[in-house]
Design a protein around this motif. Sequence first.
Motif, short mmCIF file in Angstrom:
data_model
loop_
_atom_site.label_atom_id
_atom_site.label_comp_id
_atom_site.label_asym_id
_atom_site.label_seq_id
_atom_site.Cartn_x
_atom_site.Cartn_y
_atom_site.Cartn_z
N GLY A 130 0.86 -1.26 0.06
CA GLY A 130 -0.04 -0.30 0.06
C GLY A 130 0.84 1.18 0.02
N LEU A 131 2.04 1.28 0.56
CA LEU A 131 2.99 2.44 0.74
C LEU A 131 3.70 2.66 -0.44
N ALA A 132 4.06 1.58 -1.20
CA ALA A 132 4.63 1.58 -2.36
C ALA A 132 3.73 1.93 -3.22
N ALA A 133 2.35 1.58 -3.40
CA ALA A 133 1.55 2.10 -4.39
C ALA A 133 1.32 3.77 -4.16
N ALA A 134 1.54 3.97 -2.90
CA ALA A 134 1.25 5.66 -2.71
C ALA A 134 2.48 6.43 -3.29
N ALA A 135 3.77 5.67 -3.30
CA ALA A 135 4.87 6.24 -4.10
C ALA A 135 4.41 6.31 -5.24
N PHE A 136 4.21 5.18 -6.10
CA PHE A 136 4.02 5.12 -7.46
C PHE A 136 3.13 6.27 -8.00
N VAL A 137 1.87 6.46 -7.04
CA VAL A 137 0.84 7.42 -7.32
C VAL A 137 1.47 8.65 -7.48
N GLY A 138 2.19 9.02 -6.36
CA GLY A 138 2.80 10.35 -6.13
C GLY A 138 3.92 10.87 -7.49
N LEU A 139 4.49 9.64 -7.83
CA LEU A 139 5.70 10.00 -8.82
C LEU A 139 4.67 10.20 -10.05
N MET A 140 3.77 9.46 -10.63
CA MET A 140 2.96 9.53 -11.64
C MET A 140 2.21 10.94 -11.62
N VAL A 141 1.72 11.19 -10.65
CA VAL A 141 1.16 12.70 -10.56
C VAL A 141 2.07 13.70 -10.93
N VAL A 142 3.43 13.94 -10.30
CA VAL A 142 4.13 14.74 -10.43
C VAL A 142 4.53 14.64 -12.15
N ALA A 143 4.68 13.57 -12.48
CA ALA A 143 5.23 13.31 -14.07
C ALA A 143 3.86 13.85 -14.80
N MET A 144 2.73 13.82 -14.66
CA MET A 144 1.64 14.18 -15.29
C MET A 144 1.56 15.57 -15.33
N ILE A 145 1.79 16.39 -14.22
CA ILE A 145 1.41 17.61 -14.02
C ILE A 145 2.93 18.33 -14.66
N THR A 146 4.13 17.84 -14.70
CA THR A 146 5.14 18.66 -15.25
C THR A 146 5.75 18.11 -16.43
N ASP A 147 5.37 17.07 -16.79
CA ASP A 147 5.86 16.63 -18.25
C ASP A 147 4.66 16.43 -19.29
N HIS A 148 3.74 15.97 -18.86
CA HIS A 148 2.49 15.37 -19.61
C HIS A 148 1.80 16.18 -19.74
N ARG A 149 1.39 17.14 -19.00
CA ARG A 149 0.36 18.18 -19.27
C ARG A 149 -0.01 18.87 -20.32
N GLY A 150 -1.29 19.14 -20.58
CA GLY A 150 -1.23 20.13 -22.04
C GLY A 150 -0.96 19.44 -23.34
N LYS A 151 -0.58 17.90 -23.27
CA LYS A 151 -0.13 17.29 -24.45
C LYS A 151 -1.15 16.41 -24.88
N GLY A 152 -2.27 16.27 -24.24
CA GLY A 152 -3.41 15.45 -24.47
C GLY A 152 -3.51 13.94 -23.79
#
Length: 172
Positions: free
Chosen positions: A72-94
């Motif tokens: 469960g804690l490892a999954a939280a880290a996965f989610v955190g990493l992916m949200v950061v990637a989504m907002i910083t690198d993938h946002r606005g690209k569809g």
Amino acid sequence: MDIDLAQLIIRLALGPMLVLHGANKVWGGGGLTGTAGWFESLGLRPAWLHARVAAVTEIAAGVLLTLGLLTGLAAAAFVGLMVVAMITDHRGKGYFVFKGGWEYVMLVAMVAVALAVGGPGTWSVDSALGLDLAGPLWGAVALAGGVVAALGLLALCYRPARQEQVSESVDG
């Protein structure tokens, strides 16, 4: 038995993938210096620190998920990493990843949350140690904890260049 095999296969797909992403930040291409440069261009400050934190978090979370330890804690880290990637690198690209979109990171985050809900299966360290860190509550912890951690990090450290500054530096 079938569900245990399915959970093991998912862990073996997701965990090593994230370990390799973290290792690539350290030893691939330009190493930590290149990763820091990329993070700087994304607006993560101080970039040298974020390069190291991201690499360590990816490697650690990937190993934990692969082993089915503190799932469960490892999954939280996965989610955190992916949200950061989504907002910083993938946002606005569809949506579609082949256009740079957020499809891939959303899928990774959702599968991690599903593992937090369903658990790592009998063939895991959590099971061997008798840890019951799975279920809807752990899914909520993984989702909410990951999102809150990511948004907190971004509130403190995300300083992307304004569009006018980018245009001036390209034109200048």
